[in-house]
Design a protein around this motif. Structure first.
Motif: not given
Length: 463
Positions: A291-297, A378-380, A447-452
């Protein structure tokens, strides 16, 4: 509960961070109140969810003999103090608009456990009246008839013993057992709460230590500004029981407050770590979630998409402007000042003169790198953007619906689209459309991915 808590934290922080100057006073106060309520409720929900997920030990006597552990001894009266978190401190609302990151939801006890993790996992006896285990040391719950046997079993093979300077008959018995083993290199005292509690401990139990205990040093301005939330100092001992007092101060005021105890404790106990032959920090082993690998791009596409399209568009339109006049209808051509003059390398001109754009690209790259690395701030911020951006779009649509003349600001874009169409640059229009869709959809998706939960646990492992 943990997931719902992070959603509430994100929404509440967005409400506290977005201000509308034209809004009525009652609406502004309502937004502030809603933001504070959501943040406080979110913090409570996250912490309570983590308590439900915390495992409970069946007993300290049943721990594997070859497992390294840290025994945490304290008076149950200190449990509330060790359960404090930075996210609920009033001055965070004043200085940081209540932007809690995972680091600000670490309890004092959790920070201590992370600081001494190289010695082993931290274990303790829990208060029998606890409905849920506290966050930090893994707890075992024993009866009045068995708790002493549990402590003695853990003392036999603990790599390190942390004893909090509190009060109570049980603590006095634990001091006798620890000192009676005559292994000062394995003992560290944690001075908590305030001077009064430590001096009471020193007067009551100081003579149990062969060389006594030091006095609490005079309060200095530096200590008042840089001290931790609850744990104030640490005392370690030489082989002959000579005590060494170390203040657990931070390095800068208001910076690193969320993890001040976690960072200050290894600095203060450098000699203890060196003697035990353990590193100051446990290596990180949790792999980066997909999820992090996808959210950053997706985040990078949102912030860099307009910049990339601008560079490509200027280069493409500049190249077409050098074509013969018959390439497109002069009546539809933009004014001579709108496109770069012939004979110039428009992309090179942009590289040389558009340094603010490249500075922005550097900022976005640093932000994406910190998100990729699991930086809590950064994530927040990425989570907040994913919530605030759809709200901004909705407010823009409503504003345009109420003020039709606002659509006039899109006329330059419409003219640019006509120019691209007449020059046959349909691919450029398609690229812009794709980047626009990635920007509008990518932020909420990120955002949805980073809350997983797996992302939260990965970030938590890196704190």
């Amino acid at each position: 509960m943990s997931t719902l808590g992070w959603i509430a934290l994100t929404l509440g922080s967005a409400l506290l961070g977005v201000h509308y100057g034209i809004a009525p006073v009652w609406a502004a106060w309502g937004q502030l109140a809603a933001g504070v309520v959501l943040v406080v409720a979110g913090v409570w929900s996250v912490l309570r969810g983590r308590q439900h997920l915390t495992p409970v030990l069946t007993g300290l006597q049943g721990l594997p003999a070859d497992e390294r552990i840290v025994l945490f001894l304290r008076s149950f009266k200190d449990d509330d103090g060790f359960s404090q978190v930075a996210a609920l401190r009033w001055f965070r609302l004043l200085f940081t608009s209540m932007l809690p990151t995972p680091a600000h939801l670490r309890t004092e006890e959790d920070q201590v456990a992370r600081a001494v993790a190289p010695f082993g996992r931290m274990v303790a006896l829990g208060r029998p009246s606890d409905r849920l285990p506290r966050l930090g040391a893994e707890r075992s719950y024993a009866s009045d008839a068995t708790w002493q046997a549990e402590v003695l079993a853990a003392l036999d093979h603990a790599a390190l013993v942390l004893l909090v300077t509190g009060a109570g008959r049980s603590l006095a018995w634990e001091v006798d057992q620890v000192v009676g083993r005559d292994e000062p290199a394995r003992l560290v005292l944690l001075v908590s709460r305030d001077r009064r509690q430590y001096e009471h401990f020193r007067e009551a139990l100081g003579d149990h230590f062969p060389n006594g205990l030091p006095h609490y040093p005079p309060a200095r301005v530096r200590h008042r500004l840089l001290r931790g939330r609850y744990v104030r100092a640490a005392i370690w001992f030489d082989g002959d029981w000579t005590p060494h007092w170390e203040m657990l101060d931070g390095r800068f005021p208001l910076i690193g407050l969320a993890r001040r105890t976690q960072r200050a404790l290894p600095r203060a106990l450098q000699e203890v770590y060196r003697r035990a032959g353990v590193p100051a920090r446990v290596p990180r082993t949790t792999p980066r979630p997909w999820a992090v690998k996808l959210s950053v791009p997706l985040l990078a596409a949102f912030w860099l998409g307009p910049l990339v399209w601008s560079v490509v568009a200027i280069g493409a339109l500049g190249g077409r402007s050098h074509a013969p006049a018959g390439g497109f209808s002069p009546s539809l051509a933009p004014p001579s000042g709108d496109l770069p003059a012939a004979g110039h390398n428009t992309v090179l001109d942009l590289l040389l003169t558009g340094w603010p754009l490249w500075l922005w690209a550097a900022v976005v790259a640093a932000f994406a790198y910190r998100t990729w690395r699991g930086g809590p701030y950064a994530v927040t911020v990425a989570r907040l953007q994913g919530v605030a951006f759809p709200v901004f779009l909705l407010a823009l649509v409503v504003s345009l619906a109420l003020s039709p003349q606002g659509w006039l600001m899109f006329l330059p874009l419409a003219g640019l689209a006509l120019v691209m169409a007449h020059q046959g640059l349909y691919w450029l229009f398609s690229l812009g459309l794709v980047l626009l869709v990635l920007g509008v959809v990518g932020m909420p998706v990120a955002t949805t991915l980073l809350i997983r939960r797996d992302v939260r646990e990965w970030i938590d492992s890196r704190l």
